[in-house]
Write a protein that holds these residues in place. Structure first.
Motif, PDB file in Angstrom:
ATOM      1  N   GLN A   6     101.753   4.530 -65.352  1.00 51.10           N
ATOM      2  CA  GLN A   6     100.350   4.779 -65.032  1.00 51.10           C
ATOM      3  C   GLN A   6      99.446   3.841 -65.830  1.00 51.10           C
ATOM      4  OE1 GLN A   6      98.998   8.716 -65.847  1.00 51.10           O
ATOM      5  NE2 GLN A   6      97.072   8.428 -64.778  1.00 51.10           N
ATOM      6  N   GLN A   7      99.780   3.582 -67.078  1.00 52.31           N
ATOM      7  CA  GLN A   7      98.962   2.686 -67.884  1.00 52.31           C
ATOM      8  C   GLN A   7      99.014   1.270 -67.348  1.00 52.31           C
ATOM      9  OE1 GLN A   7     100.224   3.157 -71.896  1.00 52.31           O
ATOM     10  NE2 GLN A   7      99.109   5.069 -72.198  1.00 52.31           N
ATOM     11  N   LYS A   8     100.155   0.850 -66.803  1.00 54.99           N
ATOM     12  CA  LYS A   8     100.256  -0.499 -66.238  1.00 54.99           C
ATOM     13  C   LYS A   8      99.410  -0.623 -64.979  1.00 54.99           C
ATOM     14  CE  LYS A   8     104.888  -1.574 -67.887  1.00 54.99           C
ATOM     15  NZ  LYS A   8     106.276  -1.775 -67.502  1.00 54.99           N
ATOM     16  N   ARG A   9      99.380   0.436 -64.157  1.00 54.53           N
ATOM     17  CA  ARG A   9      98.644   0.369 -62.893  1.00 54.53           C
ATOM     18  C   ARG A   9      97.135   0.437 -63.094  1.00 54.53           C
ATOM     19  NH1 ARG A   9     100.244   4.642 -58.932  1.00 54.53           N
ATOM     20  NH2 ARG A   9      99.449   3.293 -57.322  1.00 54.53           N
ATOM     21  N   GLY A  10      96.677   1.529 -63.711  1.00 54.54           N
ATOM     22  CA  GLY A  10      95.241   1.732 -63.762  1.00 54.54           C
ATOM     23  C   GLY A  10      94.609   1.484 -65.103  1.00 54.54           C
ATOM     24  N   GLY A  11      95.387   1.396 -66.130  1.00 54.63           N
ATOM     25  CA  GLY A  11      94.811   1.230 -67.455  1.00 54.63           C
ATOM     26  C   GLY A  11      94.199   2.535 -67.907  1.00 54.63           C
ATOM     27  N   PRO A  12      93.280   2.499 -68.850  1.00 57.85           N
ATOM     28  CA  PRO A  12      92.650   3.720 -69.338  1.00 57.85           C
ATOM     29  C   PRO A  12      91.740   4.334 -68.279  1.00 57.85           C
ATOM     30  CG  PRO A  12      91.701   1.803 -70.410  1.00 57.85           C
ATOM     31  CD  PRO A  12      92.843   1.322 -69.568  1.00 57.85           C
ATOM     32  N   ASP A  13      91.542   5.616 -68.388  1.00 57.09           N
ATOM     33  CA  ASP A  13      90.703   6.342 -67.438  1.00 57.09           C
ATOM     34  C   ASP A  13      89.253   5.875 -67.594  1.00 57.09           C
ATOM     35  OD1 ASP A  13      89.749   8.139 -65.619  1.00 57.09           O
ATOM     36  OD2 ASP A  13      89.861   9.873 -66.946  1.00 57.09           O
ATOM     37  N   PRO A  14      88.590   5.443 -66.506  1.00 53.72           N
ATOM     38  CA  PRO A  14      87.207   4.955 -66.632  1.00 53.72           C
ATOM     39  C   PRO A  14      86.237   6.073 -67.023  1.00 53.72           C
ATOM     40  CG  PRO A  14      87.932   4.826 -64.344  1.00 53.72           C
ATOM     41  CD  PRO A  14      89.104   5.260 -65.159  1.00 53.72           C
ATOM     42  N   GLN A  15      86.575   7.334 -66.752  1.00 55.86           N
ATOM     43  CA  GLN A  15      85.706   8.446 -67.119  1.00 55.86           C
ATOM     44  C   GLN A  15      85.763   8.730 -68.620  1.00 55.86           C
ATOM     45  OE1 GLN A  15      83.624   9.866 -65.108  1.00 55.86           O
ATOM     46  NE2 GLN A  15      84.305   8.796 -63.287  1.00 55.86           N
ATOM     47  N   GLU A  16      86.828   8.338 -69.260  1.00 53.35           N
ATOM     48  CA  GLU A  16      87.020   8.614 -70.680  1.00 53.35           C
ATOM     49  C   GLU A  16      86.303   7.554 -71.505  1.00 53.35           C
ATOM     50  OE1 GLU A  16      90.863   8.547 -73.498  1.00 53.35           O
ATOM     51  OE2 GLU A  16      91.055   9.682 -71.634  1.00 53.35           O
ATOM     52  N   PRO A  17      85.367   7.953 -72.399  1.00 56.55           N
ATOM     53  CA  PRO A  17      84.645   6.952 -73.193  1.00 56.55           C
ATOM     54  C   PRO A  17      85.569   6.266 -74.195  1.00 56.55           C
ATOM     55  CG  PRO A  17      84.082   9.165 -73.891  1.00 56.55           C
ATOM     56  CD  PRO A  17      84.962   9.307 -72.693  1.00 56.55           C
ATOM     57  N   ASP A  18      85.295   5.004 -74.426  1.00 55.47           N
ATOM     58  CA  ASP A  18      86.060   4.221 -75.388  1.00 55.47           C
ATOM     59  C   ASP A  18      85.657   4.670 -76.797  1.00 55.47           C
ATOM     60  OD1 ASP A  18      87.617   2.341 -76.596  1.00 55.47           O
ATOM     61  OD2 ASP A  18      86.280   0.654 -76.183  1.00 55.47           O
ATOM     62  N   PRO A  19      86.611   5.076 -77.640  1.00 54.62           N
ATOM     63  CA  PRO A  19      86.228   5.578 -78.970  1.00 54.62           C
ATOM     64  C   PRO A  19      85.555   4.526 -79.847  1.00 54.62           C
ATOM     65  CG  PRO A  19      88.630   5.474 -78.744  1.00 54.62           C
ATOM     66  CD  PRO A  19      88.034   5.124 -77.420  1.00 54.62           C
ATOM     67  N   GLN A  20      85.828   3.238 -79.629  1.00 55.56           N
ATOM     68  CA  GLN A  20      85.214   2.199 -80.453  1.00 55.56           C
ATOM     69  C   GLN A  20      83.835   1.780 -79.925  1.00 55.56           C
ATOM     70  OE1 GLN A  20      88.503   1.650 -79.357  1.00 55.56           O
ATOM     71  NE2 GLN A  20      89.495   2.244 -81.265  1.00 55.56           N
ATOM     72  N   GLU A  21      83.441   2.237 -78.749  1.00 58.66           N
ATOM     73  CA  GLU A  21      82.175   1.811 -78.160  1.00 58.66           C
ATOM     74  C   GLU A  21      80.998   2.433 -78.915  1.00 58.66           C
ATOM     75  OE1 GLU A  21      80.473   1.321 -73.734  1.00 58.66           O
ATOM     76  OE2 GLU A  21      81.188   3.301 -74.256  1.00 58.66           O
ATOM     77  N   THR A  22      80.060   1.622 -79.311  1.00 58.55           N
ATOM     78  CA  THR A  22      78.894   2.127 -80.034  1.00 58.55           C
ATOM     79  C   THR A  22      77.792   2.472 -79.039  1.00 58.55           C
ATOM     80  OG1 THR A  22      77.893  -0.048 -80.251  1.00 58.55           O
ATOM     81  CG2 THR A  22      79.437   0.619 -81.993  1.00 58.55           C
ATOM     82  N   ASP A  23      76.788   3.176 -79.535  1.00 63.07           N
ATOM     83  CA  ASP A  23      75.656   3.526 -78.678  1.00 63.07           C
ATOM     84  C   ASP A  23      74.945   2.278 -78.177  1.00 63.07           C
ATOM     85  OD1 ASP A  23      76.098   6.216 -78.842  1.00 63.07           O
ATOM     86  OD2 ASP A  23      74.652   6.555 -80.455  1.00 63.07           O
ATOM     87  N   ALA A  24      74.846   1.267 -79.021  1.00 64.51           N
ATOM     88  CA  ALA A  24      74.172   0.027 -78.625  1.00 64.51           C
ATOM     89  C   ALA A  24      74.908  -0.644 -77.465  1.00 64.51           C
ATOM     90  CB  ALA A  24      74.074  -0.930 -79.802  1.00 64.51           C
ATOM     91  N   GLN A  25      76.242  -0.652 -77.521  1.00 65.55           N
ATOM     92  CA  GLN A  25      77.018  -1.247 -76.428  1.00 65.55           C
ATOM     93  C   GLN A  25      76.822  -0.461 -75.140  1.00 65.55           C
ATOM     94  OE1 GLN A  25      80.821  -1.019 -78.354  1.00 65.55           O
ATOM     95  NE2 GLN A  25      80.845  -3.211 -78.806  1.00 65.55           N
ATOM     96  N   ARG A  26      76.819   0.872 -75.265  1.00 67.44           N
ATOM     97  CA  ARG A  26      76.629   1.704 -74.081  1.00 67.44           C
ATOM     98  C   ARG A  26      75.254   1.469 -73.478  1.00 67.44           C
ATOM     99  NH1 ARG A  26      74.117   6.064 -72.805  1.00 67.44           N
ATOM    100  NH2 ARG A  26      73.428   6.472 -74.929  1.00 67.44           N
ATOM    101  N   ARG A  27      74.207   1.383 -74.323  1.00 66.76           N
ATOM    102  CA  ARG A  27      72.854   1.117 -73.812  1.00 66.76           C
ATOM    103  C   ARG A  27      72.770  -0.261 -73.169  1.00 66.76           C
ATOM    104  NH1 ARG A  27      71.386   3.794 -78.617  1.00 66.76           N
ATOM    105  NH2 ARG A  27      71.071   1.810 -79.661  1.00 66.76           N
TER     106      ARG A  27
END
Length: 68
Positions: A6-27
């Motif tokens: 499953q990880q090879k096909r779709g990678g990480p779930d797009p609904q799941e937020p990236d733990p390293q993503e900061t608020d500034a990146q999200r904005r």
């Protein structure tokens, strides 16, 4: 289906937020998305003027019939 496949096909779930993503990146991503959305709407308005005029007329009718 094994987890590895499953990880090879779709990678990480797009609904799941990236733990390293900061608020500034999200904005920043959100601002980019909104800019592209506005640009797409403007393009659609230019190539379909009749539809835009009809939408303006419907909006005007809604505003005339709205009661405070």
């Amino acid at each position: 289906m094994p987890d590895g496949a499953q990880q090879k096909r779709g990678g990480p779930d797009p609904q799941e937020p990236d733990p390293q993503e900061t608020d500034a990146q999200r904005r920043r991503r959100r601002a980019q998305f909104l800019r592209e959305l506005h640009e797409a709407k403007a393009l659609r308005d230019r190539v379909q003027p009749r539809r835009v005029k009809a939408a303006r007329m419907r909006q005007a009718m809604r505003m005339r019939t709205f009661r405070w």
